[in-house]
Design a protein around this motif. Structure first.
Motif, mmCIF file in Angstrom:
data_model
loop_
_atom_site.group_PDB
_atom_site.id
_atom_site.type_symbol
_atom_site.label_atom_id
_atom_site.label_comp_id
_atom_site.label_asym_id
_atom_site.label_seq_id
_atom_site.Cartn_x
_atom_site.Cartn_y
_atom_site.Cartn_z
ATOM 1 N N CYS A 282 -0.421 -3.728 3.712
ATOM 2 C CA CYS A 282 -1.097 -2.806 3.709
ATOM 3 C C CYS A 282 -2.256 -2.257 3.716
ATOM 4 C CB CYS A 282 0.205 -2.677 1.548
ATOM 5 S SG CYS A 282 -0.025 -1.500 0.945
ATOM 6 N N TRP B 197 2.743 0.279 5.292
ATOM 7 C CA TRP B 197 2.470 -1.382 5.689
ATOM 8 C C TRP B 197 1.878 -1.327 8.085
ATOM 9 C CZ3 TRP B 197 2.990 -4.907 3.010
ATOM 10 C CH2 TRP B 197 3.795 -4.644 1.890
ATOM 11 N N HIS C 158 3.776 1.263 -0.709
ATOM 12 C CA HIS C 158 2.405 0.883 0.653
ATOM 13 C C HIS C 158 2.962 1.310 2.427
ATOM 14 C CE1 HIS C 158 2.337 -2.557 -2.244
ATOM 15 N NE2 HIS C 158 3.940 -3.005 -2.446
ATOM 16 N N PRO D 235 6.515 -7.843 -1.104
ATOM 17 C CA PRO D 235 4.695 -7.672 -1.053
ATOM 18 C C PRO D 235 4.209 -8.992 -1.411
ATOM 19 C CG PRO D 235 5.748 -6.284 -0.982
ATOM 20 C CD PRO D 235 7.038 -7.354 -1.400
ATOM 21 N N CYS E 222 -3.311 -1.482 -0.902
ATOM 22 C CA CYS E 222 -3.717 -2.494 -1.114
ATOM 23 C C CYS E 222 -3.951 -3.704 -0.945
ATOM 24 C CB CYS E 222 -3.003 -2.605 -2.968
ATOM 25 S SG CYS E 222 -0.934 -3.377 -2.484
#
Length: 64
Positions: free
Chosen positions: A38, A20, A18, A62, A41
């Motif tokens: 993220c 962030w 990820h 997450p 996604c």
């Protein structure tokens, strides 16, 4: 003995590291609470930047 599969399941192929991005930050007595997302996604997480000089710690896993 059973042989291990040589092909990863399809679900594993969609997993990524990820990236962030902080959406908002709030000061608390324990430190700064960060709401992050993220960029790849759109998963979301809540992080805590403790008052001590330690690195940020994830408070949630997450989501999404």
């Amino acid at each position: 003995m059973t042989a291990l599969p040589t092909v990863l399941p399809a679900a594993s192929a969609s997993v990524h590291e990820h990236a962030w991005l902080t959406e908002s930050v709030h000061a608390t007595s324990a430190g700064r609470v960060r709401y992050v997302r993220c960029t790849g996604c759109a998963a979301r997480r809540v992080d805590l930047d403790p008052v001590s000089p330690a690195p940020p710690v994830a408070m949630t896993r997450p989501i999404g």
